[in-house]
Enzyme design. Structure first.
Site, PDB file in Angstrom:
ATOM      1  CG  ASP A  11      -0.353   0.202   2.518  1.00 25.09           C
ATOM      2  OD1 ASP A  11       0.886   0.394   2.582  1.00 25.09           O
ATOM      3  OD2 ASP A  11      -1.081   0.175   3.520  1.00 25.09           O
TER       4      ASP A  11
ATOM      5  CG  ASN B 233      -7.205  10.665  -0.065  1.00 22.48           C
ATOM      6  OD1 ASN B 233      -7.124  10.898  -1.267  1.00 22.48           O
ATOM      7  ND2 ASN B 233      -7.409   9.450   0.416  1.00 22.48           N
TER       8      ASN B 233
ATOM      9  CG  ASP C  53     -10.167   8.940  -6.568  1.00 25.28           C
ATOM     10  OD1 ASP C  53      -9.876   8.243  -5.570  1.00 25.28           O
ATOM     11  OD2 ASP C  53     -11.315   9.398  -6.777  1.00 25.28           O
TER      12      ASP C  53
ATOM     13  CD  GLU D 250      -4.465   3.265   1.956  1.00 24.58           C
ATOM     14  OE1 GLU D 250      -4.029   3.393   3.103  1.00 24.58           O
ATOM     15  OE2 GLU D 250      -5.692   3.295   1.689  1.00 24.58           O
TER      16      GLU D 250
END
Length: 430
Positions: free
Chosen positions: A311, A319, A328, A354
């Protein structure tokens, strides 16, 4: 010739008949012709067997009446030649013979009736009416069969019938689809080269071995796929196949119903259900299906299976700082970067948020670690739009004794946790 008495109702059927009279006696020939012309649609005559045979070849009459003793070719020899050409044509003998040899030979030839000289008009007409009725019924049956063949030939479904274990009818729709000119060509294996796949096995459509796989119980169906001919550019077609047996007729009817649009729709839905909408790679459901398949394949072939789970480090900060659209975009960019490293037989998917997973068949821990290290280094060097540099942490596990798909992923996830605890931007294997 004796006088006519009560005439049978069936004489009306003679109106459509062409009758050939072969008789070497001119008077007898003319008398028969005169009588028959009152009832038959057409009457033609011949003065001997050779002339009669030539007339049959040229005109193909419906019924033949012949004397036995004639010059050049006897009536029996003419009848034998006619029956050899068309056994369905009724042949009636006008004879004064009564010896056993004559009757035995006429039986062998397949003579349809006898009239003893002098000819009794009523007896002859009754015999002709009977033969005309048989011919008319045969023609009606042939017309009905032709009508049904026409209906079947224009049916969009593929329809074929088996007589015993041999193919005795295929409708035009199926022949055109297979690229066969007719039934004989199909029986000989002459078609465009489509391959029939039924119950996971491939067949030449002309090889009727595939019919033995069909369940003839009511309501039972099979799914079949026709692969396109080589280099045709066509797509495969999917069909629902059913078979119905008629034991009393020793016949089986098999139908193929084209469900290609429905099968394609289901295929697309399955792909969508197993695909991550943002990245276009496998989602968690797709990964679970692939992992189950590859795990059991590895068990069967004694091949090591590794999984790599990774990840993005501190993705929440991305974010929070740049917004979810930027997050995204990072996930999509990371997907493109990693996809350049995975092999064709690997499965790469988004496990959630993620977190990503790579399923690597026939791969041990050492090889999986090398792949993960290359990925880690490439991610660290990469500049992500609007965000800049990022790092990823990786956990690896290879299947071992007592493992199952869930435990394998759980061990890789535990290794990822160790990588996070160890400072991130690193690879840990368990």
């Amino acid at each position: 010739m004796t006088q006519r008495k009560n005439l049978p109702q069936g004489l009306r059927g003679l109106r459509t008949m062409h009758i050939l009279v072969a008789e070497d006696d001119r008077f007898a020939r003319e008398q028969l012709s005169l009588l028959l012309s009152r009832f038959a649609g057409r009457v033609s005559t011949a003065a001997d067997g050779m002339e009669g045979l030539d007339a049959f070849k040229y005109d193909r009459p419906d019924i033949v009446i012949t004397d036995i003793n004639m010059p050049r070719l006897s009536g029996l020899d003419m009848a034998q030649a006619i029956k050899a050409m068309d056994p369905s044509v009724p042949v009636i003998l006008v004879t004064a013979h009564s010896d056993a040899k004559f009757f035995l030979r006429s039986i062998d030839i397949g003579i349809d009736g006898y009239v003893i000289k002098p000819v009794d008009a009523d007896s002859l007409l009754k015999l002709l009416a009977k033969q005309a009725a048989v011919l008319l019924e045969a023609r009606a049956a042939e017309a009905r069969a032709g009508m049904f063949r026409f209906i079947l030939d224009i049916n969009p479904n593929f329809i074929l019938t088996l007589g015993g274990e041999s193919l005795d009818y295929v409708n035009r729709t199926f022949l055109d689809f297979l690229g066969a000119t007719d039934l004989a060509a199909l029986r000989g294996g002459h078609h465009a080269g489509r391959v029939l796949e039924l119950d996971g096995r491939a067949f030449d459509p002309a090889d009727l071995a595939w019919t033995k796989l069909l369940d003839q119980r009511e309501g039972r169906t099979h799914q079949a796929v026709f692969a396109p001919p080589p280099a045709s550019g066509e797509r495969e077609r999917t069909f629902l196949v059913s078979a119905v047996g008629f034991p009393e007729l020793d016949r089986t009817i098999i139908t193929f119903t084209d469900i290609t649009p429905l099968a394609e729709e289901r295929r697309i839905l399955r792909i969508r259900a197993a695909t991550d909408a943002l990245t276009g790679i496998a989602n968690r459901a797709g990964l679970a299906e692939a992992l189950e398949r590859e795990f059991h394949r590895g068990q069967r072939h004694a091949a090591t299976l590794s999984v790599i789970i990774f990840d993005i480090d501190h993705f929440k900060n991305v974010n929070d700082a740049y917004g979810h659209p930027a997050g995204d975009a990072v996930l999509a960019e990371l997907t493109r970067l990693v996809a350049t490293h995975v092999r064709d037989h690997d499965t790469f998917g988004r496990y959630g948020g993620e977190e990503f997973l790579i399923i690597a068949p026939q791969t041990g821990v050492a090889e999986a670690t090398l792949l993960a290290e290359r990925l880690r280094a490439d991610v660290a060097r990469h500049r992500f739009p609007a965000v800049g540099s990022l790092t990823c942490s990786f956990g690896i596990a290879a299947d071992g004794p007592g493992d199952n798909p869930d435990s394998l992923v759980a061990r890789a996830d535990a290794a990822l946790y160790d990588a996070k605890q160890g400072g991130r931007d690193r690879v840990v294997a368990r």
